[in-house]
Design an enzyme around this catalytic site. Sequence first.
Site, PDB file in Angstrom:
ATOM      1  N   THR A  80       0.810  -1.216   0.000  1.00 19.33           N
ATOM      2  CA  THR A  80       0.000   0.000   0.000  1.00 19.33           C
ATOM      3  C   THR A  80       0.842   1.265   0.000  1.00 19.33           C
ATOM      4  O   THR A  80       2.036   1.242   0.285  1.00 19.33           O
ATOM      5  CB  THR A  80      -0.930   0.028   1.230  1.00 19.33           C
ATOM      6  OG1 THR A  80      -0.152   0.112   2.422  1.00 19.33           O
ATOM      7  CG2 THR A  80      -1.815  -1.206   1.274  1.00 19.33           C
ATOM      8  N   ASP A  81       0.160   2.372  -0.301  1.00 24.70           N
ATOM      9  CA  ASP A  81       0.799   3.685  -0.224  1.00 24.70           C
ATOM     10  C   ASP A  81       0.545   4.268   1.168  1.00 24.70           C
ATOM     11  O   ASP A  81       0.035   3.587   2.059  1.00 24.70           O
ATOM     12  CB  ASP A  81       0.290   4.601  -1.345  1.00 24.70           C
ATOM     13  CG  ASP A  81      -1.213   4.850  -1.294  1.00 24.70           C
ATOM     14  OD1 ASP A  81      -1.840   4.602  -0.235  1.00 24.70           O
ATOM     15  OD2 ASP A  81      -1.753   5.288  -2.320  1.00 24.70           O
ATOM     16  N   ALA A  82       0.841   5.547   1.344  1.00 24.46           N
ATOM     17  CA  ALA A  82       0.687   6.190   2.658  1.00 24.46           C
ATOM     18  C   ALA A  82      -0.764   6.183   3.140  1.00 24.46           C
ATOM     19  O   ALA A  82      -1.019   6.238   4.341  1.00 24.46           O
ATOM     20  CB  ALA A  82       1.224   7.616   2.597  1.00 24.46           C
ATOM     21  N   GLY A  83      -1.713   6.097   2.227  1.00 26.09           N
ATOM     22  CA  GLY A  83      -3.128   6.064   2.594  1.00 26.09           C
ATOM     23  C   GLY A  83      -3.661   4.663   2.813  1.00 26.09           C
ATOM     24  O   GLY A  83      -4.862   4.470   2.940  1.00 26.09           O
ATOM     25  N   ILE A 101      -3.870   2.342   0.665  1.00 28.26           N
ATOM     26  CA  ILE A 101      -4.528   1.890  -0.554  1.00 28.26           C
ATOM     27  C   ILE A 101      -3.466   1.214  -1.412  1.00 28.26           C
ATOM     28  O   ILE A 101      -2.330   1.699  -1.495  1.00 28.26           O
ATOM     29  CB  ILE A 101      -5.158   3.082  -1.301  1.00 28.26           C
ATOM     30  CG1 ILE A 101      -6.292   3.672  -0.463  1.00 28.26           C
ATOM     31  CG2 ILE A 101      -5.675   2.659  -2.670  1.00 28.26           C
ATOM     32  CD1 ILE A 101      -6.875   4.953  -1.013  1.00 28.26           C
TER      33      ILE A 101
END
Length: 147
Positions: free
Chosen positions: A25-28, A30
Site C-alpha cells: 500500500t501507499d501512505a493512505g 490503498i
Amino acid sequence: MTASLDGEIRDGNHHLQVRIYFEDTDAGQIVYHANFLRFMERGRTNYLRLLGTNQQALLKATANDAPGFSFVVRSMTIDFLKPAVLDDLLDVITIPQEVRGASIALLQECRRGDDLLVTARVRVAFISGGKARRIPTSLRLAVEGHR
C-alpha cells in the site's frame, strides 16, 4: 499445499488469492497501482504451473527449438475501477481468451468478493533469441483445453 500456493483452476479460469499487506500500500493504505501488475504476473505464472508447464520445465523442453525462451508482455490494457486496501483478500482471476501462433491473450481480473477492482487485457508473446516463436504444442494444447 502447493496447489493452495499456486491457486486453482475452476471452470477453465485460474484463481489466486492475494492478501494485501502494508508493503503493498501507499501512505493512505490503498494498494499502489503498480502492485496490481505484480499480482497479475503471479496469476499468469501460477496458471502455467497448474497447467503442468512451469517455466523451469519449459526451459528444458525447449532448449533445442527455442533456447533462452521467455514470455514477455506484448500489450496490456488496464482499468482501475475501485481501490483495494490493507488486509483485503483479493481473487486474481486469469481467463484464457485466445491462443495464436506466438502469443496468448488473457483477461485478468482482481476482485474483492463480488466487487471488480481491476481488469486487464493482456497479450503475452513467446520469444527466443529476441524473436517471436511458435508456442510449444504442449502449452498450446493445455491452454486451449482449459478455455
